[in-house]
Design a protein around this motif. Structure first.
Motif, PDB file in Angstrom:
ATOM      1  N   ARG A   1      57.592  -1.150  48.173  1.00 56.14           N
ATOM      2  CA  ARG A   1      58.090  -2.441  48.641  1.00 56.14           C
ATOM      3  C   ARG A   1      58.836  -3.167  47.518  1.00 56.14           C
ATOM      4  O   ARG A   1      59.878  -3.785  47.740  1.00 56.14           O
ATOM      5  CB  ARG A   1      56.925  -3.284  49.151  1.00 56.14           C
ATOM      6  CG  ARG A   1      57.326  -4.404  50.052  1.00 56.14           C
ATOM      7  CD  ARG A   1      56.137  -5.066  50.696  1.00 56.14           C
ATOM      8  NE  ARG A   1      54.906  -4.787  49.938  1.00 56.14           N
ATOM      9  CZ  ARG A   1      53.737  -5.271  50.231  1.00 56.14           C
ATOM     10  NH1 ARG A   1      53.591  -6.061  51.253  1.00 56.14           N
ATOM     11  NH2 ARG A   1      52.681  -4.985  49.516  1.00 56.14           N
ATOM     12  N   GLY A   2      58.343  -3.056  46.306  1.00 54.01           N
ATOM     13  CA  GLY A   2      59.006  -3.656  45.151  1.00 54.01           C
ATOM     14  C   GLY A   2      60.372  -3.040  44.895  1.00 54.01           C
ATOM     15  O   GLY A   2      61.325  -3.735  44.551  1.00 54.01           O
TER      16      GLY A   2
ATOM     17  N   VAL B   1      56.167  -6.338  43.319  1.00 58.75           N
ATOM     18  CA  VAL B   1      55.217  -6.709  44.366  1.00 58.75           C
ATOM     19  C   VAL B   1      53.896  -6.047  44.007  1.00 58.75           C
ATOM     20  O   VAL B   1      53.869  -4.865  43.671  1.00 58.75           O
ATOM     21  CB  VAL B   1      55.693  -6.217  45.758  1.00 58.75           C
ATOM     22  CG1 VAL B   1      54.663  -6.527  46.813  1.00 58.75           C
ATOM     23  CG2 VAL B   1      57.043  -6.812  46.108  1.00 58.75           C
ATOM     24  N   HIS B   2      52.819  -6.815  44.060  1.00 61.10           N
ATOM     25  CA  HIS B   2      51.528  -6.252  43.679  1.00 61.10           C
ATOM     26  C   HIS B   2      50.513  -6.434  44.802  1.00 61.10           C
ATOM     27  O   HIS B   2      50.341  -7.529  45.324  1.00 61.10           O
ATOM     28  CB  HIS B   2      50.991  -6.903  42.408  1.00 61.10           C
ATOM     29  CG  HIS B   2      49.624  -6.414  42.040  1.00 61.10           C
ATOM     30  ND1 HIS B   2      49.420  -5.169  41.513  1.00 61.10           N
ATOM     31  CD2 HIS B   2      48.415  -6.983  42.171  1.00 61.10           C
ATOM     32  CE1 HIS B   2      48.120  -4.996  41.319  1.00 61.10           C
ATOM     33  NE2 HIS B   2      47.491  -6.091  41.706  1.00 61.10           N
ATOM     34  N   ALA B   3      49.857  -5.339  45.129  1.00 60.70           N
ATOM     35  CA  ALA B   3      48.736  -5.375  46.076  1.00 60.70           C
ATOM     36  C   ALA B   3      47.699  -4.375  45.584  1.00 60.70           C
ATOM     37  O   ALA B   3      48.040  -3.358  44.992  1.00 60.70           O
ATOM     38  CB  ALA B   3      49.206  -5.021  47.472  1.00 60.70           C
TER      39      ALA B   3
ATOM     40  N   CYS C   1      52.117   1.436  48.375  1.00 58.41           N
ATOM     41  CA  CYS C   1      53.008   0.676  49.267  1.00 58.41           C
ATOM     42  C   CYS C   1      53.664  -0.497  48.535  1.00 58.41           C
ATOM     43  O   CYS C   1      54.852  -0.770  48.739  1.00 58.41           O
ATOM     44  CB  CYS C   1      52.242   0.171  50.490  1.00 58.41           C
ATOM     45  SG  CYS C   1      51.810   1.480  51.643  1.00 58.41           S
ATOM     46  N   SER C   2      52.911  -1.175  47.687  1.00 56.38           N
ATOM     47  CA  SER C   2      53.497  -2.298  46.953  1.00 56.38           C
ATOM     48  C   SER C   2      54.557  -1.813  45.972  1.00 56.38           C
ATOM     49  O   SER C   2      55.556  -2.495  45.740  1.00 56.38           O
ATOM     50  CB  SER C   2      52.428  -3.119  46.247  1.00 56.38           C
ATOM     51  OG  SER C   2      51.807  -2.398  45.205  1.00 56.38           O
ATOM     52  N   TYR C   3      54.386  -0.615  45.436  1.00 56.74           N
ATOM     53  CA  TYR C   3      55.387  -0.039  44.543  1.00 56.74           C
ATOM     54  C   TYR C   3      56.702   0.173  45.305  1.00 56.74           C
ATOM     55  O   TYR C   3      57.764  -0.248  44.847  1.00 56.74           O
ATOM     56  CB  TYR C   3      54.870   1.290  43.978  1.00 56.74           C
ATOM     57  CG  TYR C   3      55.923   2.096  43.262  1.00 56.74           C
ATOM     58  CD1 TYR C   3      56.380   1.718  42.007  1.00 56.74           C
ATOM     59  CD2 TYR C   3      56.451   3.239  43.840  1.00 56.74           C
ATOM     60  CE1 TYR C   3      57.348   2.453  41.346  1.00 56.74           C
ATOM     61  CE2 TYR C   3      57.415   3.986  43.196  1.00 56.74           C
ATOM     62  CZ  TYR C   3      57.861   3.599  41.942  1.00 56.74           C
ATOM     63  OH  TYR C   3      58.818   4.335  41.310  1.00 56.74           O
TER      64      TYR C   3
END
Length: 135
Positions: free
Chosen positions: A35-36, A43-45, A31-33
């Motif tokens: 979102r980035g 964005v990193h999660a 998801c962070s990929y």
């Protein structure tokens, strides 16, 4: 070429190490990929799902193309300490799905390699290793 039975058995072994925390962690990373991409900035999660650990950066062979074997490795040669390994894997165990015990050296040169494998297996971390097969 792989035999299909071996591939299925390996996939089954990997699936047996998965947990809801590991699947959730992977979902956070995916998801962070995306979102980035949407935001146009990184964005990193989540925590690492895969890790490469170098049990030894020495080798028993002298392959000319390998920094460990040819003697061109620019860092100090040595073995990873079992306590350092346990500390590292212990911190990541709930979210780490795949552990590769190899980088530039021969992992079987580390006298604690079987203890490392046993510890990762005990914590349900799927583990693989690349070796030259001499030891």
């Amino acid at each position: 070429m792989y035999k299909s039975g071996a591939v299925i058995r390996d996939a089954w072994n990997f699936a047996g190490t998965l947990s809801l925390k590991k699947i959730w962690n992977y979902s956070l990373i995916r998801c962070s990929y995306y979102r980035g991409i949407l935001l146009g900035k990184p964005v990193h999660a989540g925590m690492p799902v895969s890790l490469s650990v170098e049990p030894a950066n020495t080798c028993n062979l002298r392959c000319p193309e390998c920094p460990a074997g040819s003697g061109t490795l620019t860092r100090r040669q040595g073995m990873m300490d079992l306590d350092a390994f346990r500390n590292l894997i212990g911190q990541l165990k709930d979210r780490l799905a795949y552990l590769m015990l190899y980088f530039q050296g021969e992992p079987m040169m580390n006298p604690a390699i079987f203890d490392m494998i046993a510890y990762a297996r005990k914590l349900r971390v799927y583990t693989s290793m690349s070796t030259n097969g001499h030891l």
